[in-house]
Design a protein around this motif. Structure first.
Motif, PDB file in Angstrom:
ATOM      1  N   SER A 290       0.863  -1.190   0.000  1.00 29.12           N
ATOM      2  CA  SER A 290       0.000   0.000   0.000  1.00 29.12           C
ATOM      3  C   SER A 290       0.894   1.234   0.000  1.00 29.12           C
ATOM      4  CB  SER A 290      -0.910   0.007   1.228  1.00 29.12           C
ATOM      5  OG  SER A 290      -1.770   1.121   1.219  1.00 29.12           O
ATOM      6  N   ALA A 291       1.476   1.535  -1.148  1.00 27.27           N
ATOM      7  CA  ALA A 291       2.421   2.640  -1.258  1.00 27.27           C
ATOM      8  C   ALA A 291       1.696   3.981  -1.250  1.00 27.27           C
ATOM      9  CB  ALA A 291       3.234   2.500  -2.542  1.00 27.27           C
ATOM     10  N   THR A 292       2.288   4.965  -0.595  1.00 26.35           N
ATOM     11  CA  THR A 292       1.751   6.319  -0.609  1.00 26.35           C
ATOM     12  C   THR A 292       2.315   7.078  -1.812  1.00 26.35           C
ATOM     13  OG1 THR A 292       3.442   6.676   1.106  1.00 26.35           O
ATOM     14  CG2 THR A 292       1.147   6.706   1.789  1.00 26.35           C
ATOM     15  N   LYS A 293       1.618   8.144  -2.218  1.00 29.34           N
ATOM     16  CA  LYS A 293       2.014   8.886  -3.408  1.00 29.34           C
ATOM     17  C   LYS A 293       3.294   9.678  -3.195  1.00 29.34           C
ATOM     18  CE  LYS A 293      -2.702   9.415  -5.200  1.00 29.34           C
ATOM     19  NZ  LYS A 293      -3.771  10.378  -5.572  1.00 29.34           N
ATOM     20  N   SER A 294       3.482  10.173  -1.974  1.00 32.19           N
ATOM     21  CA  SER A 294       4.652  10.997  -1.682  1.00 32.19           C
ATOM     22  C   SER A 294       4.936  10.947  -0.189  1.00 32.19           C
ATOM     23  CB  SER A 294       4.421  12.448  -2.108  1.00 32.19           C
ATOM     24  OG  SER A 294       3.435  13.056  -1.288  1.00 32.19           O
ATOM     25  N   ALA A 295       6.100  11.466   0.179  1.00 34.95           N
ATOM     26  CA  ALA A 295       6.459  11.528   1.595  1.00 34.95           C
ATOM     27  C   ALA A 295       5.493  12.427   2.363  1.00 34.95           C
ATOM     28  CB  ALA A 295       7.891  12.027   1.752  1.00 34.95           C
ATOM     29  N   ASP A 296       5.041  13.509   1.737  1.00 38.13           N
ATOM     30  CA  ASP A 296       4.098  14.417   2.400  1.00 38.13           C
ATOM     31  C   ASP A 296       2.753  13.737   2.640  1.00 38.13           C
ATOM     32  OD1 ASP A 296       5.953  16.454   2.496  1.00 38.13           O
ATOM     33  OD2 ASP A 296       5.269  17.388   0.634  1.00 38.13           O
ATOM     34  N   ASP A 297       2.292  12.978   1.651  1.00 34.15           N
ATOM     35  CA  ASP A 297       1.033  12.240   1.818  1.00 34.15           C
ATOM     36  C   ASP A 297       1.144  11.243   2.963  1.00 34.15           C
ATOM     37  OD1 ASP A 297      -0.258  13.559  -0.212  1.00 34.15           O
ATOM     38  OD2 ASP A 297       0.208  12.070  -1.735  1.00 34.15           O
TER      39      ASP A 297
END
Length: 321
Positions: A290-297
């Motif tokens: 379940s990868a996130t789109k970015s570090a901020d997300d």
């Protein structure tokens, strides 16, 4: 004097640019707060192997189990923020650890730099075959008819199976009795023996016992059905609307990690987690990518989840010191 400051600033910018392009130039250490051979190790080892190939430097595992991951968290919080000490963990460092270990925790969410979510996996609500319970609704009906009589096993106070049960009690409007064990294997064995009525266990620990008929799986705790158990309904589908509890792992560094390193690690994580063969290998062990789109997300999502975990920990009444 002004000229010297300009030279210093230029040198700093040049060093930062060099860091961004060169990192990593040596092996990276990934700290894991669990012992080798368990579910966390399976995630950490497989993702870190792929990550090392993508980064061009090996990612070496360093295990620091004990005290509910707080030993590992304390260690990483004090590490140099140079990108060479990373940490695979969940959201307990956002305040839940401090509730459970009041005297020994010297960190909080600001002590770490969020990089990327790797996996988000449901637990399995399972009952003992001896209980005779056949569905989530039957479980709830029995819990309401006999408050406090249903017993549930967990791998320890304050861990994911315990907090999932606390959330379930609140959502279903029942009261059960917690029976903590020193590890997941002991908890599911107690369930299989009929010593307790139910548990919220990890898929790898529950599935083998379900295949032998010693326990019955009722539902998964996520809002969506599990990729590894597609025929098993969710608790939400089973009548407890809105119920959602997942156990996740993400990549962190110490606070102050350079932004360029964060971006590079987040991008590399997204790339390796998109590989279908890695997804299939993790799914075979009950873990779901379940990868996130970015570090901020990831930072925003993890802080929210960490706060929710802290509230559940407070409501559980669990405390170690």
């Amino acid at each position: 004097m002004k000229f010297n400051r300009i030279l210093v600033s230029a040198a700093v910018l040049a060093a930062a640019a060099s860091y961004a392009s060169d990192y990593p130039t040596r092996p990276v250490t990934l700290v894991v707060g669990f012992p080798p051979g368990g579910g966390a190790d399976a995630v950490a080892r497989q993702v870190s192997d792929a990550l090392g190939k993508e980064l061009g430097q090996p990612v070496i595992m360093e295990y620091k189990p004990g005290a509910g991951m707080t030993l590992a968290s304390n260690y990483v919080a004090k590490a140099a923020p140079d990108g060479y000490t990373l940490y695979m963990t969940s959201g307990s460092h956002y305040g839940a650890d401090k509730v459970l270990y009041k005297k020994s925790v010297n960190y909080d969410g600001k002590s770490f730099t969020p990089i990327a979510r790797w996996t988000k996996t449901p637990l399995v609500l399972a009952v003992s075959a001896a209980s005779g319970i056949q569905s989530v609704q039957e479980l709830i009906e029995r819990g309401k008819a006999q408050p406090g009589k249903l017993t549930y096993a967990s791998s320890g106070s304050g861990v994911a199976p315990h907090l999932a049960a606390v959330q379930f009690e609140q959502a279903a409007g029942i009261k059960m009795t917690h029976v903590p064990f020193k590890g997941g294997a002991l908890a599911v064995n107690a369930l299989a023996s009929g010593d307790v009525d139910l548990t919220f266990g990890t898929p790898p620990s529950v599935i083998p016992l379900a295949q032998t008929g010693r326990v019955k799986m009722l539902a998964v705790t996520s809002m969506e059905r599990s990729r590894g158990l597609p025929k098993l309904p969710t608790i939400d589908e089973s009548g407890v609307k809105g119920f959602d509890y997942t156990f996740w792992f993400g990549l962190y560094g110490p606070t102050g990690l350079p932004r360029d390193a964060v971006t590079k690690l987040a991008t590399a994580s997204s790339k390796v987690l998109a590989d279908t063969s890695l997804q299939e290998r993790l799914a075979a062990g009950g873990n779901e990518v379940s990868a996130t789109k970015s570090a901020d997300d990831f930072a925003a999502w993890a802080a929210q989840e960490g706060t929710r975990m802290k509230v559940l920990m407070e409501q559980s009444g669990a405390s170690v010191d």
